[in-house]
Design a protein around this motif. Structure first.
Motif, PDB file in Angstrom:
ATOM      1  N   GLU A   1       9.949   7.277  82.452  1.00 46.85           N
ATOM      2  CA  GLU A   1      11.247   7.737  82.958  1.00 46.85           C
ATOM      3  C   GLU A   1      12.427   6.935  82.422  1.00 46.85           C
ATOM      4  OE1 GLU A   1      10.640   8.266  87.197  1.00 46.85           O
ATOM      5  OE2 GLU A   1       8.962   9.619  86.791  1.00 46.85           O
ATOM      6  N   LEU A   2      12.211   6.167  81.382  1.00 57.27           N
ATOM      7  CA  LEU A   2      13.323   5.446  80.761  1.00 57.27           C
ATOM      8  C   LEU A   2      14.188   6.433  79.968  1.00 57.27           C
ATOM      9  CD1 LEU A   2      11.648   2.209  79.309  1.00 57.27           C
ATOM     10  CD2 LEU A   2      12.920   2.471  81.446  1.00 57.27           C
ATOM     11  N   PRO A   3      15.491   6.170  79.864  1.00 57.47           N
ATOM     12  CA  PRO A   3      16.357   7.047  79.066  1.00 57.47           C
ATOM     13  C   PRO A   3      16.050   6.910  77.568  1.00 57.47           C
ATOM     14  CG  PRO A   3      17.589   5.135  79.842  1.00 57.47           C
ATOM     15  CD  PRO A   3      16.230   5.062  80.488  1.00 57.47           C
ATOM     16  N   ASP A   4      16.343   7.974  76.815  1.00 56.07           N
ATOM     17  CA  ASP A   4      16.099   7.962  75.367  1.00 56.07           C
ATOM     18  C   ASP A   4      16.741   6.745  74.701  1.00 56.07           C
ATOM     19  OD1 ASP A   4      14.845  10.333  75.825  1.00 56.07           O
ATOM     20  OD2 ASP A   4      16.225  11.576  74.642  1.00 56.07           O
ATOM     21  N   SER A   5      17.927   6.372  75.186  1.00 58.31           N
ATOM     22  CA  SER A   5      18.653   5.256  74.553  1.00 58.31           C
ATOM     23  C   SER A   5      17.852   3.949  74.625  1.00 58.31           C
ATOM     24  CB  SER A   5      20.025   5.078  75.211  1.00 58.31           C
ATOM     25  OG  SER A   5      19.867   4.918  76.609  1.00 58.31           O
TER      26      SER A   5
ATOM     27  N   PHE B   1      14.599   3.726  74.367  1.00 51.66           N
ATOM     28  CA  PHE B   1      13.561   3.779  73.327  1.00 51.66           C
ATOM     29  C   PHE B   1      14.175   3.550  71.947  1.00 51.66           C
ATOM     30  CE2 PHE B   1      11.478   6.301  76.720  1.00 51.66           C
ATOM     31  CZ  PHE B   1      10.341   5.524  76.864  1.00 51.66           C
ATOM     32  N   ILE B   2      15.335   4.150  71.702  1.00 55.23           N
ATOM     33  CA  ILE B   2      16.009   3.946  70.407  1.00 55.23           C
ATOM     34  C   ILE B   2      16.322   2.453  70.237  1.00 55.23           C
ATOM     35  CG2 ILE B   2      18.097   4.487  69.061  1.00 55.23           C
ATOM     36  CD1 ILE B   2      16.211   6.885  69.299  1.00 55.23           C
ATOM     37  N   ALA B   3      16.809   1.833  71.316  1.00 58.57           N
ATOM     38  CA  ALA B   3      17.109   0.392  71.270  1.00 58.57           C
ATOM     39  C   ALA B   3      15.836  -0.409  71.010  1.00 58.57           C
ATOM     40  CB  ALA B   3      17.770  -0.054  72.570  1.00 58.57           C
ATOM     41  N   ALA B   4      14.728  -0.017  71.633  1.00 52.77           N
ATOM     42  CA  ALA B   4      13.465  -0.748  71.461  1.00 52.77           C
ATOM     43  C   ALA B   4      12.929  -0.582  70.036  1.00 52.77           C
ATOM     44  CB  ALA B   4      12.431  -0.268  72.479  1.00 52.77           C
ATOM     45  N   ILE B   5      13.107   0.602  69.444  1.00 56.74           N
ATOM     46  CA  ILE B   5      12.643   0.821  68.062  1.00 56.74           C
ATOM     47  C   ILE B   5      13.363  -0.163  67.127  1.00 56.74           C
ATOM     48  CG2 ILE B   5      12.652   2.474  66.132  1.00 56.74           C
ATOM     49  CD1 ILE B   5      12.239   4.703  68.347  1.00 56.74           C
ATOM     50  N   GLU B   6      14.645  -0.392  67.390  1.00 58.49           N
ATOM     51  CA  GLU B   6      15.423  -1.366  66.610  1.00 58.49           C
ATOM     52  C   GLU B   6      14.955  -2.789  66.932  1.00 58.49           C
ATOM     53  OE1 GLU B   6      18.104  -0.687  64.624  1.00 58.49           O
ATOM     54  OE2 GLU B   6      18.429   1.449  65.040  1.00 58.49           O
ATOM     55  N   LYS B   7      14.910  -3.108  68.217  1.00 53.90           N
ATOM     56  CA  LYS B   7      14.618  -4.474  68.657  1.00 53.90           C
ATOM     57  C   LYS B   7      13.273  -4.981  68.131  1.00 53.90           C
ATOM     58  CE  LYS B   7      13.952  -7.328  72.750  1.00 53.90           C
ATOM     59  NZ  LYS B   7      13.965  -7.411  74.219  1.00 53.90           N
ATOM     60  N   TYR B   8      12.259  -4.106  68.171  1.00 60.51           N
ATOM     61  CA  TYR B   8      10.918  -4.542  67.769  1.00 60.51           C
ATOM     62  C   TYR B   8      10.603  -4.180  66.315  1.00 60.51           C
ATOM     63  CZ  TYR B   8      10.539  -5.192  72.793  1.00 60.51           C
ATOM     64  OH  TYR B   8      10.770  -5.586  74.082  1.00 60.51           O
TER      65      TYR B   8
ATOM     66  N   ASN C   1      10.549  11.559  74.092  1.00 59.95           N
ATOM     67  CA  ASN C   1       9.920  10.814  75.189  1.00 59.95           C
ATOM     68  C   ASN C   1       8.406  10.965  75.227  1.00 59.95           C
ATOM     69  OD1 ASN C   1       8.804  10.922  78.137  1.00 59.95           O
ATOM     70  ND2 ASN C   1      10.557   9.529  78.221  1.00 59.95           N
ATOM     71  N   ASN C   2       7.911  12.177  74.937  1.00 60.02           N
ATOM     72  CA  ASN C   2       6.463  12.406  75.012  1.00 60.02           C
ATOM     73  C   ASN C   2       5.707  11.414  74.127  1.00 60.02           C
ATOM     74  OD1 ASN C   2       6.536  14.449  76.845  1.00 60.02           O
ATOM     75  ND2 ASN C   2       6.453  16.105  75.333  1.00 60.02           N
ATOM     76  N   ILE C   3       6.256  11.141  72.953  1.00 58.11           N
ATOM     77  CA  ILE C   3       5.626  10.199  72.025  1.00 58.11           C
ATOM     78  C   ILE C   3       6.077   8.769  72.326  1.00 58.11           C
ATOM     79  CG2 ILE C   3       5.467   9.534  69.573  1.00 58.11           C
ATOM     80  CD1 ILE C   3       3.881  12.136  70.410  1.00 58.11           C
ATOM     81  N   TRP C   4       7.347   8.588  72.643  1.00 59.60           N
ATOM     82  CA  TRP C   4       7.900   7.238  72.834  1.00 59.60           C
ATOM     83  C   TRP C   4       7.300   6.479  74.020  1.00 59.60           C
ATOM     84  CZ3 TRP C   4      13.613   9.313  72.543  1.00 59.60           C
ATOM     85  CH2 TRP C   4      13.959   9.523  71.198  1.00 59.60           C
ATOM     86  N   HIS C   5       7.001   7.180  75.122  1.00 64.61           N
ATOM     87  CA  HIS C   5       6.645   6.414  76.329  1.00 64.61           C
ATOM     88  C   HIS C   5       5.350   5.613  76.140  1.00 64.61           C
ATOM     89  CE1 HIS C   5       4.069   9.870  77.407  1.00 64.61           C
ATOM     90  NE2 HIS C   5       3.500   9.102  78.302  1.00 64.61           N
TER      91      HIS C   5
END
Ligand code: DGI
Ligand code: FE
Ligand code: FE
Length: 201
Positions: free
Chosen positions: A67-71, A73-80, A91-95
């Protein structure tokens, strides 16, 4: 089974503390689903001689990020520093695929077998450990699930984990194709290995 106490120190929390953390992170409906997946995963782990404690933790955490917002996940893709192509998914793939990095950091979970099971719980993978299969199947057959075919999936899971993975994967793929949804490459890899019996590359 609800009284399962953690012995292995895989996390800095008791089961009760972990349940509370999860409860505060998701809706009531999803929390119920998560408890159902935990119970199904423990049951499968007992049946197939795998670690029930890891099954419990994987079940409780698998949808922690759902239930996290898309933003986030986008931030996490950058951070990690994850593969930028992930940004084209949703979200289906990101969570699972991205969520696992958030879980690793936020909950100080270091056990790679649990983390991998969470990472691929939506898609499966060409090579799945017993715990990977247990979580993938538990997510599909937990008692709260009600869709055509769920009873067959439960019966198959009592006999063979691999057959249950194959059944679920074929049904998920049919659904994605029917809905004209994009198919994540790992989902295809799971199909090739577990449904078509293709040798690994
Ligand atoms: O999180 P849950 O709803 O409990 O279950 P899940 O994580 O197994 O699946 C979440 C959703 O993801 C479900 O509607 C099926 C979908 N899904 C599974 N594989 C793929 C997929 N969606 C896309 N677009 N592509 C896939 O390969
Ligand atoms: Fe999920
Ligand atoms: Fe789930």
């Amino acid at each position: 089974m609800n009284n399962l106490e953690y012995q292995l120190n895989l996390l800095p929390y008791t089961r009760a503390e972990l349940v509370n953390l999860v409860k505060n992170q998701v809706s009531e409906k999803r929390f119920k689903h998560i408890l159902g997946v935990e119970q199904a995963a423990i049951m499968l782990a007992e049946q197939y001689g795998e670690c029930t404690e890891r099954a419990s933790i994987a079940g409780l955490l698998h949808d922690y990020c759902k239930e996290l917002p898309d933003s986030d996940f986008i931030a996490a893709i950058e951070k990690y520093h994850l593969d930028g192509n992930l940004k084209t998914w949703n979200n289906n793939i990101w969570h699972g695929m991205v969520g696992v990095y958030i879980i690793r950091e936020q909950l100080a979970l270091k056990d790679e077998t649990i983390l991998h099971a969470i990472e691929i719980h939506t898609t499966g993978a060409a090579q799945m450990s017993a715990l990977d299969k247990i979580l993938y199947v538990a997510d599909y057959i937990e008692l709260g699930r009600d869709f055509p075919g769920v009873q067959s999936a439960r019966e198959i899971a009592e006999k063979s984990l691999d057959d249950a993975v194959a059944f679920e994967t074929a049904h998920t793929l049919s659904y994605l194709i029917e809905q004209r949804l994009a198919i994540y490459p790992l989902t295809i890899a799971t199909y090739n290995r577990y449904c078509a019996g293709k040798k690994q590359e």
